[in-house]
Design a protein around this motif. Structure first.
Motif, PDB file in Angstrom:
ATOM      1  N   LEU A  62       0.804  -1.219   0.000  1.00 43.15           N
ATOM      2  CA  LEU A  62       0.000   0.000   0.000  1.00 43.15           C
ATOM      3  C   LEU A  62       0.840   1.273   0.000  1.00 43.15           C
ATOM      4  N   LEU A  63       2.010   1.221   0.645  1.00 37.11           N
ATOM      5  CA  LEU A  63       2.835   2.425   0.754  1.00 37.11           C
ATOM      6  C   LEU A  63       3.962   2.482  -0.274  1.00 37.11           C
ATOM      7  N   SER A  64       3.936   1.584  -1.252  1.00 36.71           N
ATOM      8  CA  SER A  64       4.989   1.585  -2.269  1.00 36.71           C
ATOM      9  C   SER A  64       5.124   2.935  -2.984  1.00 36.71           C
ATOM     10  N   PRO A  65       4.027   3.664  -3.277  1.00 32.00           N
ATOM     11  CA  PRO A  65       4.202   5.003  -3.881  1.00 32.00           C
ATOM     12  C   PRO A  65       4.945   5.961  -2.951  1.00 32.00           C
ATOM     13  N   LEU A  66       4.653   5.877  -1.651  1.00 29.81           N
ATOM     14  CA  LEU A  66       5.343   6.732  -0.679  1.00 29.81           C
ATOM     15  C   LEU A  66       6.825   6.371  -0.614  1.00 29.81           C
ATOM     16  N   TYR A  67       7.142   5.084  -0.676  1.00 29.22           N
ATOM     17  CA  TYR A  67       8.536   4.637  -0.691  1.00 29.22           C
ATOM     18  C   TYR A  67       9.276   5.288  -1.860  1.00 29.22           C
ATOM     19  N   LEU A  68       8.620   5.325  -3.025  1.00 33.99           N
ATOM     20  CA  LEU A  68       9.234   5.888  -4.222  1.00 33.99           C
ATOM     21  C   LEU A  68       9.477   7.387  -4.058  1.00 33.99           C
ATOM     22  N   VAL A  69       8.492   8.088  -3.511  1.00 35.93           N
ATOM     23  CA  VAL A  69       8.623   9.537  -3.291  1.00 35.93           C
ATOM     24  C   VAL A  69       9.775   9.827  -2.329  1.00 35.93           C
ATOM     25  N   PHE A 101      15.533   4.105   5.603  1.00 31.24           N
ATOM     26  CA  PHE A 101      15.835   5.146   4.623  1.00 31.24           C
ATOM     27  C   PHE A 101      16.980   5.988   5.186  1.00 31.24           C
ATOM     28  N   ARG A 102      17.949   6.316   4.338  1.00 30.79           N
ATOM     29  CA  ARG A 102      19.099   7.085   4.814  1.00 30.79           C
ATOM     30  C   ARG A 102      18.659   8.484   5.232  1.00 30.79           C
ATOM     31  N   SER A 103      18.998   8.849   6.460  1.00 31.85           N
ATOM     32  CA  SER A 103      18.633  10.164   6.987  1.00 31.85           C
ATOM     33  C   SER A 103      19.871  10.991   7.339  1.00 31.85           C
ATOM     34  N   MET A 104      21.046  10.415   7.142  1.00 27.34           N
ATOM     35  CA  MET A 104      22.292  11.118   7.428  1.00 27.34           C
ATOM     36  C   MET A 104      23.169  11.174   6.184  1.00 27.34           C
ATOM     37  N   GLN A 105      24.191  12.006   6.235  1.00 29.27           N
ATOM     38  CA  GLN A 105      25.135  12.047   5.126  1.00 29.27           C
ATOM     39  C   GLN A 105      25.852  10.707   5.007  1.00 29.27           C
ATOM     40  N   ALA A 106      26.363  10.422   3.829  1.00 31.22           N
ATOM     41  CA  ALA A 106      26.881   9.092   3.523  1.00 31.22           C
ATOM     42  C   ALA A 106      28.022   8.636   4.430  1.00 31.22           C
ATOM     43  N   ASP A 107      28.843   9.555   4.941  1.00 33.61           N
ATOM     44  CA  ASP A 107      29.986   9.179   5.762  1.00 33.61           C
ATOM     45  C   ASP A 107      29.709   9.369   7.250  1.00 33.61           C
ATOM     46  N   ALA A 108      28.450   9.267   7.648  1.00 31.48           N
ATOM     47  CA  ALA A 108      28.052   9.541   9.031  1.00 31.48           C
ATOM     48  C   ALA A 108      28.758   8.652  10.049  1.00 31.48           C
ATOM     49  N   GLU A 109      28.931   7.373   9.725  1.00 26.75           N
ATOM     50  CA  GLU A 109      29.546   6.445  10.676  1.00 26.75           C
ATOM     51  C   GLU A 109      30.991   6.832  10.970  1.00 26.75           C
ATOM     52  N   LYS A 110      31.694   7.338   9.969  1.00 25.18           N
ATOM     53  CA  LYS A 110      33.091   7.726  10.170  1.00 25.18           C
ATOM     54  C   LYS A 110      33.211   8.944  11.084  1.00 25.18           C
ATOM     55  N   LEU A 111      32.161   9.765  11.105  1.00 23.30           N
ATOM     56  CA  LEU A 111      32.198  10.990  11.899  1.00 23.30           C
ATOM     57  C   LEU A 111      31.750  10.779  13.350  1.00 23.30           C
ATOM     58  N   GLN A 112      31.130   9.634  13.635  1.00 21.27           N
ATOM     59  CA  GLN A 112      30.591   9.429  14.982  1.00 21.27           C
ATOM     60  C   GLN A 112      31.627   9.514  16.097  1.00 21.27           C
ATOM     61  N   PRO A 113      32.835   8.931  15.948  1.00 23.44           N
ATOM     62  CA  PRO A 113      33.820   9.033  17.029  1.00 23.44           C
ATOM     63  C   PRO A 113      34.118  10.478  17.436  1.00 23.44           C
ATOM     64  N   GLU A 114      34.043  11.404  16.487  1.00 18.11           N
ATOM     65  CA  GLU A 114      34.313  12.807  16.793  1.00 18.11           C
ATOM     66  C   GLU A 114      33.181  13.444  17.604  1.00 18.11           C
ATOM     67  N   LEU A 115      32.006  12.791  17.607  1.00 12.11           N
ATOM     68  CA  LEU A 115      30.845  13.362  18.278  1.00 12.11           C
ATOM     69  C   LEU A 115      30.515  12.686  19.606  1.00 12.11           C
ATOM     70  N   GLU A 116      31.294  11.677  19.983  1.00 14.81           N
ATOM     71  CA  GLU A 116      31.010  10.923  21.205  1.00 14.81           C
ATOM     72  C   GLU A 116      30.926  11.815  22.436  1.00 14.81           C
ATOM     73  N   SER A 117      31.718  12.868  22.478  1.00 18.30           N
ATOM     74  CA  SER A 117      31.728  13.757  23.648  1.00 18.30           C
ATOM     75  C   SER A 117      30.411  14.530  23.799  1.00 18.30           C
ATOM     76  N   LEU A 118      29.587  14.567  22.731  1.00 24.38           N
ATOM     77  CA  LEU A 118      28.321  15.284  22.757  1.00 24.38           C
ATOM     78  C   LEU A 118      27.139  14.372  23.091  1.00 24.38           C
ATOM     79  N   ASN A 119      27.426  13.099  23.341  1.00 23.45           N
ATOM     80  CA  ASN A 119      26.371  12.133  23.619  1.00 23.45           C
ATOM     81  C   ASN A 119      25.497  12.596  24.788  1.00 23.45           C
ATOM     82  N   GLU A 120      24.171  12.625  24.558  1.00 26.79           N
ATOM     83  CA  GLU A 120      23.244  13.106  25.579  1.00 26.79           C
ATOM     84  C   GLU A 120      22.712  11.998  26.480  1.00 26.79           C
TER      85      GLU A 120
END
Length: 243
Positions: A62-69, A101-120
């Protein structure tokens, strides 16, 4: 936590055996001996799996059109693949590849170590930050409305996930678990669950997430799943704790 853990272990055989039988039935086809044992253990678990399968199939159709959009919007918004696939820990501690569905930039995993100090998350077990700079413009919209989770209907069809259950965590987070936390993997992980409708990302202590997981496992029923599903719809539209 120890008391909750020991209490939950009392129902482990029924849960584990039920899931094993469900998996074999879907893999091997109809087997009256297996089906009889499963019904004898719990009719509810069989109904849950059947409902998971047909609802997931219905969503994909039923949601295949939404998937495409959404796919087109992701491609136009930022370079990279449409889908984000990552190994998560599922039933019995086995790895499986989750679809989103990808919601982050393509290299997001590589950038995570730099953001660990901001973990909430106060205890650092899970990783979550409110204004994550890696999230794309369309990705922010998808996350606000939980649309990035839609491809997990594929995981449900494959028997790797349920519609309702404890959320599967990635390798980084599971590496920070204590032994008591692993009981949550004696049931199929879910797309949504008690944690998501009880505060979602607003819960900043991982221990509270674990308590909600144990509460779900101990008190599970089809009515509980139905209630969580209805609350999930409300949470999605209200965007409570979404980021």
């Amino acid at each position: 936590m120890e008391q909750i853990y020991l209490s939950s272990r009392a129902c482990e055989y029924k849960i584990v055996r039920s899931i094993e039988l469900q998996t074999r039935l879907f893999a091997e086809g109809l087997n009256w001996k297996l089906a009889s044992e499963l019904i004898g253990i719990s009719k509810g678990y069989l109904i849950k799996r059947v409902m998971d399968f047909f609802i997931a199939a219905l969503v994909l159709i039923l949601l295949s059109p939404l998937y495409l959009v959404i796919a087109i919007a992701i491609v136009l918004d930022s370079p990279g693949p449409v889908f984000f696939k990552e190994y998560r820990i599922g039933l019995h501690g086995k790895k499986f590849e989750i679809w989103k569905f990808r919601s982050m930039q393509a290299d997001a995993e590589k950038l995570q170590p730099e953001l660990e100090s901001l973990n909430e998350m106060k205890d650092g077990v899970n990783f979550k930050i409110k204004d994550d700079p890696r999230i794309t413009r369309i990705g922010e919209f998808l996350r606000r409305h939980s649309l990035d989770e839609l491809p997990q209907a594929i995981n449900v069809l494959r028997g790797e996930m349920s519609l309702i259950g404890p959320r599967p965590f990635n390798m980084r987070d599971v590496g920070n678990f204590t032994p008591d936390y692993f009981f949550r993997y004696e049931v199929l992980p879910g797309i949504t669950g008690l944690w998501q409708v009880s505060g979602r990302s607003d819960i900043i202590y991982f221990e509270r997430t674990i308590e909600l997981d144990f509460e779900y496992i101990e008190n599970w029923s089809l009515w509980m799943d139905f209630t969580i599903l209805l609350k999930t719809v409300r949470v999605i539209f209200s965007k409570e704790g979404a980021y």
